[in-house]
Design a protein around this motif. Structure first.
Motif, PDB file in Angstrom:
ATOM      1  N   LYS A 125      -0.048  14.164  -3.846  1.00 21.28           N
ATOM      2  CA  LYS A 125       1.084  13.667  -4.641  1.00 21.28           C
ATOM      3  C   LYS A 125       0.789  13.885  -6.125  1.00 21.28           C
ATOM      4  O   LYS A 125      -0.353  13.716  -6.514  1.00 21.28           O
ATOM      5  CB  LYS A 125       1.271  12.147  -4.401  1.00 21.28           C
ATOM      6  CG  LYS A 125       1.666  11.792  -3.008  1.00 21.28           C
ATOM      7  CD  LYS A 125       1.658  10.280  -2.785  1.00 21.28           C
ATOM      8  CE  LYS A 125       0.271   9.705  -2.637  1.00 21.28           C
ATOM      9  NZ  LYS A 125       0.230   8.283  -2.221  1.00 21.28           N
ATOM     10  N   PRO A 128       5.376  17.462  -3.120  1.00 19.35           N
ATOM     11  CA  PRO A 128       6.147  16.982  -1.970  1.00 19.35           C
ATOM     12  C   PRO A 128       5.603  17.488  -0.631  1.00 19.35           C
ATOM     13  O   PRO A 128       6.128  17.148   0.432  1.00 19.35           O
ATOM     14  CB  PRO A 128       7.546  17.565  -2.229  1.00 19.35           C
ATOM     15  CG  PRO A 128       7.271  18.841  -2.973  1.00 19.35           C
ATOM     16  CD  PRO A 128       6.026  18.575  -3.816  1.00 19.35           C
ATOM     17  N   ALA A 157       6.480  12.016  -5.897  1.00 23.49           N
ATOM     18  CA  ALA A 157       6.389  12.835  -4.680  1.00 23.49           C
ATOM     19  C   ALA A 157       7.661  12.676  -3.850  1.00 23.49           C
ATOM     20  O   ALA A 157       8.211  13.656  -3.328  1.00 23.49           O
ATOM     21  CB  ALA A 157       5.168  12.437  -3.853  1.00 23.49           C
ATOM     22  N   ASN A 160      10.440  14.534  -5.576  1.00 24.27           N
ATOM     23  CA  ASN A 160      10.237  15.983  -5.428  1.00 24.27           C
ATOM     24  C   ASN A 160      10.603  16.458  -4.030  1.00 24.27           C
ATOM     25  O   ASN A 160      11.057  17.586  -3.848  1.00 24.27           O
ATOM     26  CB  ASN A 160       8.778  16.357  -5.738  1.00 24.27           C
ATOM     27  CG  ASN A 160       8.449  16.200  -7.218  1.00 24.27           C
ATOM     28  OD1 ASN A 160       9.348  16.217  -8.060  1.00 24.27           O
ATOM     29  ND2 ASN A 160       7.183  16.045  -7.541  1.00 24.27           N
ATOM     30  N   ALA A 161      10.399  15.576  -3.048  1.00 22.64           N
ATOM     31  CA  ALA A 161      10.721  15.944  -1.653  1.00 22.64           C
ATOM     32  C   ALA A 161      12.186  15.684  -1.326  1.00 22.64           C
ATOM     33  O   ALA A 161      12.715  16.228  -0.361  1.00 22.64           O
ATOM     34  CB  ALA A 161       9.829  15.152  -0.693  1.00 22.64           C
TER      35      ALA A 161
END
Ligand SMILES: [Mg+2]
Length: 200
Positions: A125, A128, A157, A160-161
């Motif tokens: 992290k 992602p 994270a 971002n995912a």
């Protein structure tokens, strides 16, 4: 109302009470101010980064025996388990240290080892990658998943995912607060919300 059926937890400071003295770790490893520990190790030549990471892992390991479970962690994890939701760990610690910590706080029986992702399994992290990996394994869509953490990098994270984010505890700054879709002072409060269907 969406169903969150894939739950990805940060470990240290989220399922456990905070025990890591990061300032002490940084001092021991001579990490320059303002640099993240893992990212700093990546900037070192291989002959320095290897012993650096070994020393880091030992420092992290040394606190496990004094680690305490976080308030509400046992009952929340039990509850999610009883709902047959998927649960996993995404940590910047090592997988081995994570398994030892989970064993120490007696939560290991709820987590399948293949769903415990440490810094050597996937890019740490705020990348992602660990989240995408778990969602692939679970066959979950982005809007069914959430990451729960106590630190900015956990929420980054998640963002971002493209999954939901829950901050546990106080945000250290405004930017961190903005990254959280939901915020609870502890895991007991999160579980109460889930049970009373106020959330999700
Ligand atoms: Mg943490």
């Amino acid at each position: 109302m969406k169903t969150l059926s894939g739950w990805i937890f940060d470990l240290d400071g989220t399922l456990t009470k905070p025990t890591h003295d990061f300032d002490f770790i940084r001092e021991c490893l001579a990490v320059p101010a303002g640099e993240l520990i893992l990212e700093y190790s990546q900037s070192l030549p291989i002959e320095e980064s290897k012993p650096f990471l070994k020393k880091l892992s030992k420092l992290e390991q040394s606190v496990i025996k004094n680690t305490q479970i976080a308030e509400g962690a046992n009952s929340l994890i039990k509850f999610l388990h009883s709902q047959s939701y998927e649960i996993g760990i995404l940590t910047r610690n090592t997988k081995d240290n994570a398994i030892q910590t989970l064993t120490h706080i007696d939560l290991h029986k709820f987590f399948r080892p293949e769903f415990i992702i440490g810094r050597d399994e996937q890019k740490p992290k705020p990348s992602p990658e660990g989240i995408s990996y778990l969602l692939g394994k679970w066959d979950k869509k982005l809007n069914n998943a959430v990451i729960i953490g106590d630190y900015r990098l956990d929420l980054e994270a998640g963002r971002n995912a493209g999954i939901s984010t829950i901050l546990i505890g106080q945000a250290t700054d405004e930017d961190t607060e903005k990254l959280a879709d939901y915020q609870f002072s502890n895991l007991s409060k999160l579980k109460s919300s889930l049970e009373s269907h106020l959330l999700f």
